[in-house]
Design a protein around this motif. Sequence first.
Motif, PDB file in Angstrom:
ATOM      1  N   ASP A 112      32.885  14.158  24.895  1.00  0.00           N
ATOM      2  CA  ASP A 112      33.011  13.653  26.261  1.00  0.00           C
ATOM      3  C   ASP A 112      33.199  12.145  26.333  1.00  0.00           C
ATOM      4  O   ASP A 112      33.368  11.601  27.433  1.00  0.00           O
ATOM      5  CB  ASP A 112      31.769  14.025  27.083  1.00  0.00           C
ATOM      6  CG  ASP A 112      31.646  15.526  27.289  1.00  0.00           C
ATOM      7  OD1 ASP A 112      32.671  16.228  27.183  1.00  0.00           O
ATOM      8  OD2 ASP A 112      30.525  16.004  27.557  1.00  0.00           O
ATOM      9  N   SER A 113      33.128  11.451  25.213  1.00  0.00           N
ATOM     10  CA  SER A 113      33.306   9.999  25.200  1.00  0.00           C
ATOM     11  C   SER A 113      34.378   9.628  24.191  1.00  0.00           C
ATOM     12  O   SER A 113      34.862  10.471  23.428  1.00  0.00           O
ATOM     13  CB  SER A 113      31.983   9.298  24.865  1.00  0.00           C
ATOM     14  OG  SER A 113      31.518   9.701  23.587  1.00  0.00           O
ATOM     15  N   GLY A 114      34.754   8.340  24.176  1.00  0.00           N
ATOM     16  CA  GLY A 114      35.817   7.886  23.287  1.00  0.00           C
ATOM     17  C   GLY A 114      37.081   7.603  24.063  1.00  0.00           C
ATOM     18  O   GLY A 114      37.056   7.328  25.271  1.00  0.00           O
ATOM     19  N   ASP A 115      38.215   7.667  23.398  1.00  0.00           N
ATOM     20  CA  ASP A 115      39.518   7.381  23.993  1.00  0.00           C
ATOM     21  C   ASP A 115      39.982   8.596  24.789  1.00  0.00           C
ATOM     22  O   ASP A 115      40.487   9.577  24.229  1.00  0.00           O
ATOM     23  CB  ASP A 115      40.517   7.038  22.883  1.00  0.00           C
ATOM     24  CG  ASP A 115      41.874   6.602  23.423  1.00  0.00           C
ATOM     25  OD1 ASP A 115      42.102   6.727  24.638  1.00  0.00           O
ATOM     26  OD2 ASP A 115      42.696   6.138  22.616  1.00  0.00           O
ATOM     27  N   ILE A 116      39.811   8.535  26.113  1.00  0.00           N
ATOM     28  CA  ILE A 116      40.154   9.659  26.996  1.00  0.00           C
ATOM     29  C   ILE A 116      41.039   9.147  28.128  1.00  0.00           C
ATOM     30  O   ILE A 116      40.707   8.162  28.794  1.00  0.00           O
ATOM     31  CB  ILE A 116      38.893  10.336  27.561  1.00  0.00           C
ATOM     32  CG1 ILE A 116      38.054  10.943  26.424  1.00  0.00           C
ATOM     33  CG2 ILE A 116      39.270  11.407  28.582  1.00  0.00           C
ATOM     34  CD1 ILE A 116      36.755  11.578  26.887  1.00  0.00           C
ATOM     35  N   ASN A 166      38.919   3.295  25.964  1.00  0.00           N
ATOM     36  CA  ASN A 166      37.818   3.652  26.867  1.00  0.00           C
ATOM     37  C   ASN A 166      38.009   5.035  27.482  1.00  0.00           C
ATOM     38  O   ASN A 166      39.059   5.667  27.339  1.00  0.00           O
ATOM     39  CB  ASN A 166      37.678   2.582  27.951  1.00  0.00           C
ATOM     40  CG  ASN A 166      37.284   1.240  27.378  1.00  0.00           C
ATOM     41  OD1 ASN A 166      36.472   1.164  26.456  1.00  0.00           O
ATOM     42  ND2 ASN A 166      37.870   0.165  27.897  1.00  0.00           N
ATOM     43  N   THR A 167      36.983   5.485  28.187  1.00  0.00           N
ATOM     44  CA  THR A 167      36.944   6.825  28.760  1.00  0.00           C
ATOM     45  C   THR A 167      37.315   6.798  30.234  1.00  0.00           C
ATOM     46  O   THR A 167      36.621   6.190  31.049  1.00  0.00           O
ATOM     47  CB  THR A 167      35.538   7.443  28.605  1.00  0.00           C
ATOM     48  OG1 THR A 167      35.210   7.513  27.216  1.00  0.00           O
ATOM     49  CG2 THR A 167      35.477   8.831  29.213  1.00  0.00           C
ATOM     50  N   CYS A 168      38.423   7.452  30.587  1.00  0.00           N
ATOM     51  CA  CYS A 168      38.860   7.623  31.974  1.00  0.00           C
ATOM     52  C   CYS A 168      38.852   9.118  32.254  1.00  0.00           C
ATOM     53  O   CYS A 168      39.715   9.844  31.744  1.00  0.00           O
ATOM     54  CB  CYS A 168      40.250   7.055  32.184  1.00  0.00           C
ATOM     55  SG  CYS A 168      40.495   5.376  31.560  1.00  0.00           S
ATOM     56  N   GLY A 169      37.901   9.597  33.023  1.00  0.00           N
ATOM     57  CA  GLY A 169      37.756  11.048  33.137  1.00  0.00           C
ATOM     58  C   GLY A 169      37.216  11.532  34.456  1.00  0.00           C
ATOM     59  O   GLY A 169      37.173  10.801  35.442  1.00  0.00           O
TER      60      GLY A 169
END
Length: 451
Positions: free
Chosen positions: A134-138, A164-167
């Motif tokens: 759910d984290s990391g390069d998203i 970064n995480t865009c989700g």
Amino acid sequence: RKKLIEDKYPQITLISANHVTDTPMDMTGRVSQPAQEASFSTAIIINKPLAFGRGLVTVAALLWVPVLSAAPVSAPSSDSLPGAVSASDKAIVEKPLWKSGKGGYNTYRIPAIGVTNNGTVLAFCEGRKNGAGDSGDIDLLLRRSLDHGRSWSEQSVVWNDGQNTCGNPCVVVDEMTGVIWLLSTWNRGTDNERLIINHNSSDTRRVFVMSSSDDGVTWSRPEEITSDVKRSDWTWYATGPGSGIQIKNGFHAGRLVIGCDHITAVGNGYYSHAVFSDDHGRTWKMGGQTPLEGVNECEVVEIAGGKLLLNMRNGHRSNKFRQTAISDDGGETWIEQTYDPVLIEPICQAGIRRYSWPTSDEQNVILFSNPANADRRVNMTVRASFDDGKTWPASLTLYSGNSAYSDLAVLGNKTVACLYEKDSFISFANFKVSDFLLGQDLPKGSPQPKP
């Protein structure tokens, strides 16, 4: 054969239907290769009516007749629900939109779907670059359809912030202006939920909004609204995921409402809440949180009397059901939090969407989708309620195998779409609401669902 049976047994009706898929399954539920179109002719025998809830339902016996050679289909699941109709028994058209490991991303998850005023279907998801976590390069991804889901654009990137995480996409269409609003959350790729909850992260969870005025072709730059919708004593935060609504009736008509969730810094309490806009998305405000903790990811639907129903993921394993709450002030406060004993769940996100309001031509129909199993993320099922979520007498099983997050939409041609996680895919399933309302004996005077 149909005429002979009906002539001999006038109390029986035979109805023909079809199922089409472009991803045949083997007996284990895995996708067989190479993919080929499969088709079945199905006869449904409707007979003895049974009392159920506020109306009557029918007992259906299913006769399968293959008409084209195809891959084997999955055996009936032990998770089948009483009175449920299988996707294989109806004209369900299903298309995988994303497959993990393809298209430059390790994993695709977290579907959201919206329909513009022009009928364009917008399918969103998270593209997880390097792993399934759910984290990391998203990144936030989008595919568009101009023909009710029959064909789709190539994927485009709505938001990419490097590593970064865009989700957590959550989409809502303002039907008054035609503008599409997409709420989402952000955190540094090096942070994760546990670090953020424990105050050990380098940053925090932030909230952003984007918009499109051209049916999703182009999008505004992400605008941060964290200070407007998140309290300083909240740690974790999530928008949706899925879709929001625009209130149609009552004092708050026109208001845009998005279901969200958060964790409190003191006590680590898990709560659901709403955010809303009364100025067509220009500004967003924080609504009320649920009175009881133990809930998080949620979606909202409008019900009769100017009220909203919040349907929430439940973290309490002593009761393996969804939780719900009611708002009579447009999402500013929530009351009557309780369990829905019909909506079993394995701790997972779910979708809820109104199909139609009761009129002289339409029935009161709300649809709900989730993996209908108390312990495992399997058995993606769409249910129907005719009394604003009090009972759920009809259901349609889309897939008995591994399935998780989902979202629902009513398309411009009045068919239903369920965008859901299915094995290693995010799949688009399209069907008529009559596929599982067929034969419902409604209270006298109630309009029948239209095909």
